[in-house]
Scaffold this motif. Sequence first.
Motif, PDB file in Angstrom:
ATOM      1  N   THR A  58       0.798  -1.231   0.000  1.00  0.00           N
ATOM      2  CA  THR A  58       0.000   0.000   0.000  1.00  0.00           C
ATOM      3  C   THR A  58       0.828   1.276   0.000  1.00  0.00           C
ATOM      4  N   CYS A  59       2.074   1.205   0.419  1.00  0.00           N
ATOM      5  CA  CYS A  59       2.870   2.419   0.622  1.00  0.00           C
ATOM      6  C   CYS A  59       3.957   2.551  -0.438  1.00  0.00           C
ATOM      7  N   GLY A  60       4.547   3.740  -0.471  1.00  0.00           N
ATOM      8  CA  GLY A  60       5.652   4.001  -1.364  1.00  0.00           C
ATOM      9  C   GLY A  60       6.955   3.457  -0.815  1.00  0.00           C
ATOM     10  N   PRO A  61       8.022   3.507  -1.624  1.00  0.00           N
ATOM     11  CA  PRO A  61       9.315   2.933  -1.199  1.00  0.00           C
ATOM     12  C   PRO A  61       9.875   3.606   0.041  1.00  0.00           C
ATOM     13  N   ARG A  62       9.693   4.912   0.199  1.00  0.00           N
ATOM     14  CA  ARG A  62      10.211   5.594   1.377  1.00  0.00           C
ATOM     15  C   ARG A  62       9.563   5.059   2.643  1.00  0.00           C
ATOM     16  N   CYS A  63       8.265   4.866   2.577  1.00  0.00           N
ATOM     17  CA  CYS A  63       7.547   4.333   3.737  1.00  0.00           C
ATOM     18  C   CYS A  63       8.002   2.901   4.036  1.00  0.00           C
ATOM     19  N   VAL A  64       8.243   2.111   2.983  1.00  0.00           N
ATOM     20  CA  VAL A  64       8.694   0.733   3.186  1.00  0.00           C
ATOM     21  C   VAL A  64      10.049   0.709   3.875  1.00  0.00           C
ATOM     22  N   VAL A  65      10.956   1.567   3.457  1.00  0.00           N
ATOM     23  CA  VAL A  65      12.286   1.621   4.067  1.00  0.00           C
ATOM     24  C   VAL A  65      12.175   2.037   5.524  1.00  0.00           C
ATOM     25  N   LEU A  66      11.326   3.009   5.821  1.00  0.00           N
ATOM     26  CA  LEU A  66      11.149   3.441   7.209  1.00  0.00           C
ATOM     27  C   LEU A  66      10.624   2.306   8.083  1.00  0.00           C
ATOM     28  N   VAL A  67       9.643   1.557   7.556  1.00  0.00           N
ATOM     29  CA  VAL A  67       9.126   0.411   8.311  1.00  0.00           C
ATOM     30  C   VAL A  67      10.213  -0.639   8.493  1.00  0.00           C
ATOM     31  N   GLY A  68      11.020  -0.861   7.454  1.00  0.00           N
ATOM     32  CA  GLY A  68      12.122  -1.817   7.571  1.00  0.00           C
ATOM     33  C   GLY A  68      13.136  -1.396   8.602  1.00  0.00           C
ATOM     34  N   LEU A  69      13.496  -0.107   8.634  1.00  0.00           N
ATOM     35  CA  LEU A  69      14.435   0.388   9.633  1.00  0.00           C
ATOM     36  C   LEU A  69      13.873   0.231  11.038  1.00  0.00           C
ATOM     37  N   LEU A  70      12.570   0.471  11.169  1.00  0.00           N
ATOM     38  CA  LEU A  70      11.937   0.279  12.467  1.00  0.00           C
ATOM     39  C   LEU A  70      12.021  -1.189  12.896  1.00  0.00           C
ATOM     40  N   ALA A  71      11.799  -2.109  11.950  1.00  0.00           N
ATOM     41  CA  ALA A  71      11.886  -3.530  12.270  1.00  0.00           C
ATOM     42  C   ALA A  71      13.305  -3.928  12.655  1.00  0.00           C
ATOM     43  N   VAL A  72      14.291  -3.382  11.948  1.00  0.00           N
ATOM     44  CA  VAL A  72      15.686  -3.680  12.282  1.00  0.00           C
ATOM     45  C   VAL A  72      16.023  -3.172  13.675  1.00  0.00           C
ATOM     46  N   ALA A  73      15.622  -1.936  13.986  1.00  0.00           N
ATOM     47  CA  ALA A  73      15.901  -1.373  15.301  1.00  0.00           C
ATOM     48  C   ALA A  73      15.262  -2.194  16.411  1.00  0.00           C
ATOM     49  N   LEU A  74      14.017  -2.602  16.196  1.00  0.00           N
ATOM     50  CA  LEU A  74      13.351  -3.418  17.210  1.00  0.00           C
ATOM     51  C   LEU A  74      14.011  -4.792  17.344  1.00  0.00           C
ATOM     52  N   SER A  75      14.511  -5.331  16.222  1.00  0.00           N
ATOM     53  CA  SER A  75      15.213  -6.614  16.303  1.00  0.00           C
ATOM     54  C   SER A  75      16.445  -6.498  17.186  1.00  0.00           C
ATOM     55  N   VAL A  76      17.189  -5.394  17.041  1.00  0.00           N
ATOM     56  CA  VAL A  76      18.371  -5.190  17.883  1.00  0.00           C
ATOM     57  C   VAL A  76      17.968  -5.100  19.350  1.00  0.00           C
ATOM     58  N   VAL A  77      16.913  -4.323  19.615  1.00  0.00           N
ATOM     59  CA  VAL A  77      16.475  -4.142  21.009  1.00  0.00           C
ATOM     60  C   VAL A  77      16.034  -5.472  21.605  1.00  0.00           C
TER      61      VAL A  77
END
Length: 381
Positions: A58-77
Amino acid sequence: MSHAPDHGRDHWPRRLVAVTPVLPILIVSALVLFDLIGGSGMTWVPLLATCPALAATTCGPRCVVLVGLLAVALSVVLGVRGGAPGTELAIALAALTVVTLACGLTSVLRGRRERVLAAVRSVAEAAQHALLQPIPATVGPFRVAVRYSAAAAEARIGGDLYALVSTPYGVRLIVGDVRGKGLPAVGTAALVLGVFREAAHDEPDLLAVVARIERSLARNLGSDDFVTAVVAGYPGEGQLEVVNCGHAPPLLVRDSVVVPVDPDRPAPPLGLRTLSGETPTLQVLPFADGDQLLLYTDGVTEARNHAREFYPLAEGLARHTSDEPTRTVTALHDELLAHVGGRLHDDAALLLLHKPKAAGAPVPRSPSTTARMDCCSPQIG
Protein backbone atom coordinates in the motif's frame (compact mmCIF):
# COMPACT_ATOMS: atom_id res chain seq x y z
CA MET A 1 -11.69 31.65 -1.50
CA SER A 2 -12.67 30.40 1.91
CA HIS A 3 -13.52 26.94 0.61
CA ALA A 4 -9.96 25.95 -0.30
CA PRO A 5 -8.62 25.72 3.26
CA ASP A 6 -11.73 23.84 4.36
CA HIS A 7 -11.24 21.40 1.50
CA GLY A 8 -7.70 20.68 2.65
CA ARG A 9 -8.68 20.24 6.27
CA ASP A 10 -11.46 17.84 5.25
CA HIS A 11 -9.16 15.58 3.25
CA TRP A 12 -5.75 15.58 4.96
CA PRO A 13 -6.79 12.97 7.58
CA ARG A 14 -7.87 10.61 4.80
CA ARG A 15 -4.62 11.16 2.91
CA LEU A 16 -2.68 10.48 6.13
CA VAL A 17 -4.57 7.22 6.68
CA ALA A 18 -3.94 6.19 3.06
CA VAL A 19 -0.15 6.49 3.40
CA THR A 20 0.21 5.24 6.98
CA PRO A 21 1.21 1.55 7.22
CA VAL A 22 -1.41 0.76 9.84
CA LEU A 23 -1.15 -3.03 9.71
CA PRO A 24 2.67 -3.19 9.97
CA ILE A 25 2.61 -0.81 12.93
CA LEU A 26 -0.02 -2.98 14.63
CA ILE A 27 2.13 -6.08 14.05
CA VAL A 28 5.21 -4.35 15.46
CA SER A 29 3.27 -3.23 18.51
CA ALA A 30 1.88 -6.75 19.08
CA LEU A 31 5.35 -8.34 18.83
CA VAL A 32 6.85 -5.85 21.25
CA LEU A 33 3.98 -6.47 23.64
CA PHE A 34 4.43 -10.24 23.45
CA ASP A 35 8.15 -9.89 24.11
CA LEU A 36 7.63 -7.59 27.08
CA ILE A 37 5.13 -10.03 28.55
CA GLY A 38 6.96 -13.28 27.84
CA GLY A 39 10.59 -12.17 27.60
CA SER A 40 11.11 -14.52 24.67
CA GLY A 41 14.15 -12.81 23.13
CA MET A 42 14.63 -13.69 19.44
CA THR A 43 11.49 -15.83 19.15
CA TRP A 44 9.37 -13.09 17.58
CA VAL A 45 12.08 -11.36 15.55
CA PRO A 46 11.53 -13.35 12.28
CA LEU A 47 7.91 -12.16 12.20
CA LEU A 48 9.14 -8.57 11.90
CA ALA A 49 9.99 -9.33 8.27
CA THR A 50 6.25 -9.26 7.51
CA CYS A 51 6.13 -5.55 8.31
CA PRO A 52 8.01 -4.18 5.23
CA ALA A 53 6.28 -6.82 3.08
CA LEU A 54 2.84 -5.59 4.11
CA ALA A 55 3.90 -1.95 3.78
CA ALA A 56 4.94 -2.61 0.16
CA THR A 57 1.34 -3.48 -0.77
CA THR A 58 0.00 0.00 0.00
CA CYS A 59 2.87 2.42 0.62
CA GLY A 60 5.65 4.00 -1.36
CA PRO A 61 9.31 2.93 -1.20
CA ARG A 62 10.21 5.59 1.38
CA CYS A 63 7.55 4.33 3.74
CA VAL A 64 8.69 0.73 3.19
CA VAL A 65 12.29 1.62 4.07
CA LEU A 66 11.15 3.44 7.21
CA VAL A 67 9.13 0.41 8.31
CA GLY A 68 12.12 -1.82 7.57
CA LEU A 69 14.44 0.39 9.63
CA LEU A 70 11.94 0.28 12.47
CA ALA A 71 11.89 -3.53 12.27
CA VAL A 72 15.69 -3.68 12.28
CA ALA A 73 15.90 -1.37 15.30
CA LEU A 74 13.35 -3.42 17.21
CA SER A 75 15.21 -6.61 16.30
CA VAL A 76 18.37 -5.19 17.88
CA VAL A 77 16.48 -4.14 21.01
CA LEU A 78 14.71 -7.50 21.36
CA GLY A 79 17.89 -9.47 20.64
CA VAL A 80 20.04 -7.53 23.10
CA ARG A 81 17.31 -7.58 25.75
CA GLY A 82 16.90 -11.34 25.36
CA GLY A 83 20.64 -12.04 25.35
CA ALA A 84 20.66 -13.55 21.85
CA PRO A 85 24.02 -14.73 20.44
CA GLY A 86 25.70 -12.22 18.16
CA THR A 87 25.74 -14.54 15.15
CA GLU A 88 22.03 -15.28 15.42
CA LEU A 89 21.22 -11.58 15.75
CA ALA A 90 23.42 -10.68 12.78
CA ILE A 91 21.67 -13.26 10.57
CA ALA A 92 18.26 -11.95 11.58
CA LEU A 93 19.30 -8.33 10.85
CA ALA A 94 20.73 -9.33 7.46
CA ALA A 95 17.51 -11.13 6.56
CA LEU A 96 15.41 -8.11 7.57
CA THR A 97 17.64 -5.80 5.52
CA VAL A 98 17.35 -7.97 2.41
CA VAL A 99 13.57 -8.26 2.81
CA THR A 100 13.28 -4.48 3.24
CA LEU A 101 15.29 -3.78 0.09
CA ALA A 102 13.28 -6.32 -1.91
CA CYS A 103 10.02 -4.87 -0.67
CA GLY A 104 11.20 -1.35 -1.50
CA LEU A 105 11.90 -2.46 -5.08
CA THR A 106 8.48 -4.11 -5.21
CA SER A 107 6.88 -0.87 -4.08
CA VAL A 108 8.69 1.05 -6.84
CA LEU A 109 7.49 -1.41 -9.50
CA ARG A 110 3.95 -1.35 -8.11
CA GLY A 111 3.92 2.44 -8.27
CA ARG A 112 5.00 2.35 -11.91
CA ARG A 113 2.27 -0.14 -12.80
CA GLU A 114 -0.32 1.99 -11.03
CA ARG A 115 0.76 5.04 -13.01
CA VAL A 116 0.53 3.08 -16.26
CA LEU A 117 -2.92 1.81 -15.28
CA ALA A 118 -4.03 5.35 -14.44
CA ALA A 119 -2.87 6.50 -17.89
CA VAL A 120 -4.74 3.62 -19.55
CA ARG A 121 -7.87 4.48 -17.60
CA SER A 122 -7.67 8.11 -18.69
CA VAL A 123 -7.33 7.01 -22.32
CA ALA A 124 -10.29 4.65 -21.88
CA GLU A 125 -12.38 7.46 -20.44
CA ALA A 126 -11.47 9.72 -23.36
CA ALA A 127 -12.39 6.93 -25.78
CA GLN A 128 -15.68 6.38 -23.98
CA HIS A 129 -16.60 10.06 -24.19
CA ALA A 130 -15.70 10.10 -27.87
CA LEU A 131 -17.60 6.90 -28.65
CA LEU A 132 -20.52 7.18 -26.23
CA GLN A 133 -20.98 10.91 -26.15
CA PRO A 134 -22.74 12.23 -23.03
CA ILE A 135 -26.48 12.68 -23.53
CA PRO A 136 -28.03 15.79 -22.00
CA ALA A 137 -30.85 15.40 -19.50
CA THR A 138 -33.25 17.18 -21.87
CA VAL A 139 -33.37 16.64 -25.64
CA GLY A 140 -36.19 18.26 -27.57
CA PRO A 141 -39.47 17.45 -25.78
CA PHE A 142 -37.94 14.56 -23.86
CA ARG A 143 -36.18 14.01 -20.57
CA VAL A 144 -33.51 11.35 -20.93
CA ALA A 145 -31.43 9.18 -18.60
CA VAL A 146 -28.67 6.72 -19.55
CA ARG A 147 -26.75 4.16 -17.54
CA TYR A 148 -23.95 2.09 -19.05
CA SER A 149 -21.70 -0.49 -17.42
CA ALA A 150 -18.91 -2.38 -19.19
CA ALA A 151 -18.28 -5.93 -18.06
CA ALA A 152 -14.52 -5.23 -18.18
CA ALA A 153 -14.43 -2.61 -15.45
CA GLU A 154 -10.94 -1.41 -16.31
CA ALA A 155 -11.86 -0.94 -19.96
CA ARG A 156 -14.80 1.41 -19.32
CA ILE A 157 -16.14 0.67 -22.83
CA GLY A 158 -17.42 -2.43 -24.57
CA GLY A 159 -19.63 -3.68 -27.37
CA ASP A 160 -22.89 -2.02 -26.29
CA LEU A 161 -23.72 1.27 -27.96
CA TYR A 162 -26.21 4.10 -27.71
CA ALA A 163 -26.70 7.57 -29.16
CA LEU A 164 -29.40 10.21 -29.19
CA VAL A 165 -29.37 13.21 -31.53
CA SER A 166 -31.69 16.09 -32.35
CA THR A 167 -32.09 16.38 -36.13
CA PRO A 168 -34.19 18.37 -38.63
CA TYR A 169 -36.46 15.30 -38.68
CA GLY A 170 -36.93 15.17 -34.93
CA VAL A 171 -35.16 13.35 -32.12
CA ARG A 172 -33.55 10.07 -33.17
CA LEU A 173 -31.80 7.44 -31.11
CA ILE A 174 -30.17 4.03 -31.30
CA VAL A 175 -29.37 1.34 -28.75
CA GLY A 176 -27.48 -1.72 -29.90
CA ASP A 177 -25.25 -4.64 -29.02
CA VAL A 178 -22.27 -5.82 -31.06
CA ARG A 179 -21.58 -9.52 -31.29
CA GLY A 180 -18.40 -10.33 -29.43
CA LYS A 181 -16.23 -8.45 -26.97
CA GLY A 182 -12.94 -6.60 -26.78
CA LEU A 183 -11.41 -4.13 -29.20
CA PRO A 184 -13.08 -5.57 -32.35
CA ALA A 185 -16.51 -5.01 -30.74
CA VAL A 186 -15.52 -1.47 -29.77
CA GLY A 187 -14.43 -0.78 -33.35
CA THR A 188 -17.74 -2.05 -34.72
CA ALA A 189 -19.69 0.03 -32.20
CA ALA A 190 -17.74 3.12 -33.27
CA LEU A 191 -18.57 2.38 -36.92
CA VAL A 192 -22.30 1.99 -36.21
CA LEU A 193 -22.48 5.16 -34.14
CA GLY A 194 -20.57 7.19 -36.71
CA VAL A 195 -22.86 6.12 -39.55
CA PHE A 196 -25.97 6.62 -37.41
CA ARG A 197 -25.06 10.16 -36.38
CA GLU A 198 -24.36 11.09 -39.99
CA ALA A 199 -27.41 9.40 -41.51
CA ALA A 200 -29.79 10.63 -38.80
CA HIS A 201 -29.16 14.20 -39.96
CA ASP A 202 -29.30 13.39 -43.68
CA GLU A 203 -32.13 10.92 -44.16
CA PRO A 204 -35.77 12.02 -43.74
CA ASP A 205 -36.91 8.38 -43.52
CA LEU A 206 -35.88 6.33 -40.47
CA LEU A 207 -35.71 3.16 -42.54
CA ALA A 208 -33.19 4.90 -44.80
CA VAL A 209 -31.04 5.54 -41.73
CA VAL A 210 -31.12 1.82 -40.96
CA ALA A 211 -30.30 1.01 -44.58
CA ARG A 212 -27.22 3.27 -44.43
CA ILE A 213 -25.96 1.43 -41.35
CA GLU A 214 -26.66 -1.94 -42.98
CA ARG A 215 -24.67 -1.11 -46.10
CA SER A 216 -21.73 0.18 -44.10
CA LEU A 217 -21.63 -2.97 -41.96
CA ALA A 218 -21.91 -5.19 -45.03
CA ARG A 219 -18.73 -3.59 -46.37
CA ASN A 220 -16.76 -3.74 -43.12
CA LEU A 221 -17.88 -6.76 -41.08
CA GLY A 222 -17.00 -10.40 -41.39
CA SER A 223 -19.55 -13.02 -42.35
CA ASP A 224 -20.11 -14.04 -38.72
CA ASP A 225 -20.34 -10.54 -37.27
CA PHE A 226 -23.53 -8.59 -36.69
CA VAL A 227 -25.15 -5.93 -34.53
CA THR A 228 -28.58 -6.09 -32.92
CA ALA A 229 -30.15 -2.66 -32.55
CA VAL A 230 -33.29 -0.64 -32.06
CA VAL A 231 -33.45 2.65 -33.97
CA ALA A 232 -36.21 5.06 -32.97
CA GLY A 233 -37.32 8.52 -34.00
CA TYR A 234 -39.84 11.11 -32.88
CA PRO A 235 -40.86 13.21 -35.91
CA GLY A 236 -42.81 15.58 -33.66
CA GLU A 237 -46.36 14.42 -34.39
CA GLY A 238 -47.14 12.65 -31.11
CA GLN A 239 -45.88 9.40 -32.58
CA LEU A 240 -42.74 7.38 -32.09
CA GLU A 241 -41.18 5.41 -34.96
CA VAL A 242 -39.33 2.21 -34.04
CA VAL A 243 -37.21 -0.11 -36.19
CA ASN A 244 -36.11 -3.29 -34.44
CA CYS A 245 -33.23 -5.25 -35.99
CA GLY A 246 -33.01 -8.45 -33.99
CA HIS A 247 -32.80 -6.61 -30.66
CA ALA A 248 -34.68 -7.05 -27.40
CA PRO A 249 -38.05 -5.26 -27.57
CA PRO A 250 -38.22 -1.83 -25.90
CA LEU A 251 -40.55 -1.40 -22.94
CA LEU A 252 -43.31 1.19 -23.22
CA VAL A 253 -44.61 2.64 -19.95
CA ARG A 254 -48.06 4.22 -19.98
CA ASP A 255 -50.12 4.92 -16.88
CA SER A 256 -47.67 2.77 -14.86
CA VAL A 257 -48.36 -0.20 -17.15
CA VAL A 258 -45.31 -1.75 -18.83
CA VAL A 259 -45.84 -3.14 -22.35
CA PRO A 260 -43.10 -4.71 -24.51
CA VAL A 261 -42.96 -3.29 -28.03
CA ASP A 262 -42.55 -6.52 -29.98
CA PRO A 263 -41.84 -6.14 -33.70
CA ASP A 264 -44.74 -7.06 -36.00
CA ARG A 265 -42.34 -9.01 -38.17
CA PRO A 266 -38.96 -10.24 -36.91
CA ALA A 267 -36.02 -8.68 -38.74
CA PRO A 268 -32.41 -9.87 -38.86
CA PRO A 269 -29.65 -8.04 -37.00
CA LEU A 270 -27.69 -5.38 -38.83
CA GLY A 271 -25.06 -6.93 -41.06
CA LEU A 272 -27.08 -10.07 -41.88
CA ARG A 273 -29.73 -8.71 -44.25
CA THR A 274 -27.95 -9.94 -47.37
CA LEU A 275 -27.93 -13.48 -45.93
CA SER A 276 -31.58 -13.57 -44.95
CA GLY A 277 -33.08 -11.32 -47.62
CA GLU A 278 -35.53 -9.91 -45.05
CA THR A 279 -36.03 -6.22 -44.41
CA PRO A 280 -37.10 -4.53 -41.15
CA THR A 281 -40.46 -2.89 -40.60
CA LEU A 282 -41.28 0.53 -39.25
CA GLN A 283 -43.60 0.48 -36.26
CA VAL A 284 -45.47 3.64 -35.34
CA LEU A 285 -46.45 4.04 -31.69
CA PRO A 286 -48.67 6.71 -30.18
CA PHE A 287 -46.37 8.51 -27.76
CA ALA A 288 -48.25 11.06 -25.67
CA ASP A 289 -47.34 13.21 -22.71
CA GLY A 290 -46.41 11.09 -19.72
CA ASP A 291 -45.29 8.10 -21.80
CA GLN A 292 -41.87 6.53 -21.34
CA LEU A 293 -39.78 4.16 -23.45
CA LEU A 294 -36.93 2.07 -22.05
CA LEU A 295 -34.32 0.69 -24.44
CA TYR A 296 -31.71 -1.73 -23.16
CA THR A 297 -29.20 -4.42 -24.13
CA ASP A 298 -29.23 -8.12 -23.35
CA GLY A 299 -26.63 -7.62 -20.64
CA VAL A 300 -29.57 -6.43 -18.53
CA THR A 301 -32.19 -9.08 -19.26
CA GLU A 302 -29.70 -11.98 -19.37
CA ALA A 303 -28.05 -11.11 -16.06
CA ARG A 304 -28.43 -14.07 -13.69
CA ASN A 305 -28.34 -14.36 -9.93
CA HIS A 306 -26.82 -17.22 -7.94
CA ALA A 307 -29.93 -19.30 -8.61
CA ARG A 308 -29.40 -18.80 -12.39
CA GLU A 309 -32.56 -16.68 -12.63
CA PHE A 310 -32.71 -13.85 -15.17
CA TYR A 311 -33.26 -10.30 -14.01
CA PRO A 312 -36.98 -9.43 -14.49
CA LEU A 313 -36.56 -6.03 -16.14
CA ALA A 314 -40.25 -5.40 -16.88
CA GLU A 315 -41.18 -6.06 -13.25
CA GLY A 316 -38.32 -3.88 -12.04
CA LEU A 317 -39.39 -1.06 -14.33
CA ALA A 318 -42.96 -1.29 -13.05
CA ARG A 319 -41.66 -1.03 -9.48
CA HIS A 320 -39.35 1.91 -10.07
CA THR A 321 -41.19 4.00 -12.65
CA SER A 322 -41.27 7.68 -11.72
CA ASP A 323 -41.40 11.08 -13.38
CA GLU A 324 -37.63 11.40 -12.91
CA PRO A 325 -35.83 9.30 -15.55
CA THR A 326 -32.52 9.51 -13.69
CA ARG A 327 -34.08 8.14 -10.52
CA THR A 328 -35.76 5.31 -12.44
CA VAL A 329 -32.62 4.26 -14.32
CA THR A 330 -30.45 4.49 -11.20
CA ALA A 331 -32.88 2.32 -9.25
CA LEU A 332 -32.94 -0.26 -12.06
CA HIS A 333 -29.16 -0.33 -12.28
CA ASP A 334 -28.73 -0.71 -8.52
CA GLU A 335 -31.30 -3.51 -8.44
CA LEU A 336 -29.55 -5.20 -11.37
CA LEU A 337 -26.21 -5.16 -9.54
CA ALA A 338 -27.87 -6.52 -6.41
CA HIS A 339 -29.45 -9.29 -8.50
CA VAL A 340 -26.09 -10.48 -9.90
CA GLY A 341 -24.20 -10.03 -6.65
CA GLY A 342 -22.38 -6.81 -7.49
CA ARG A 343 -20.56 -7.62 -10.74
CA LEU A 344 -21.95 -7.84 -14.27
CA HIS A 345 -20.58 -10.47 -16.65
CA ASP A 346 -21.70 -8.68 -19.81
CA ASP A 347 -21.95 -5.09 -20.96
CA ALA A 348 -25.26 -3.50 -19.98
CA ALA A 349 -26.92 -0.31 -21.20
CA LEU A 350 -30.17 1.37 -20.20
CA LEU A 351 -31.67 4.40 -21.97
CA LEU A 352 -34.97 5.85 -20.77
CA LEU A 353 -36.96 8.35 -22.84
CA HIS A 354 -39.69 10.28 -21.00
CA LYS A 355 -42.12 12.79 -22.47
CA PRO A 356 -43.19 14.98 -19.52
CA LYS A 357 -46.89 15.30 -18.94
CA ALA A 358 -48.24 18.74 -19.77
CA ALA A 359 -50.96 20.43 -17.74
CA GLY A 360 -54.40 19.57 -19.12
CA ALA A 361 -53.03 16.94 -21.49
CA PRO A 362 -55.61 14.60 -23.09
CA VAL A 363 -55.87 10.98 -22.03
CA PRO A 364 -53.40 8.96 -24.13
CA ARG A 365 -54.51 6.16 -26.41
CA SER A 366 -53.78 2.52 -25.75
CA PRO A 367 -50.27 1.31 -26.60
CA SER A 368 -51.25 -0.40 -29.86
CA THR A 369 -48.85 -0.35 -32.75
CA THR A 370 -49.14 -0.12 -36.48
CA ALA A 371 -46.55 -1.15 -38.96
CA ARG A 372 -45.40 0.04 -42.33
CA MET A 373 -43.36 -2.23 -44.54
CA ASP A 374 -39.92 -1.16 -45.63
CA CYS A 375 -40.52 0.88 -48.75
CA CYS A 376 -36.87 1.70 -49.22
CA SER A 377 -35.02 0.17 -52.13
CA PRO A 378 -31.43 -0.94 -51.62
CA GLN A 379 -30.27 2.12 -53.53
CA ILE A 380 -31.67 4.65 -51.05
CA GLY A 381 -29.12 6.60 -48.96
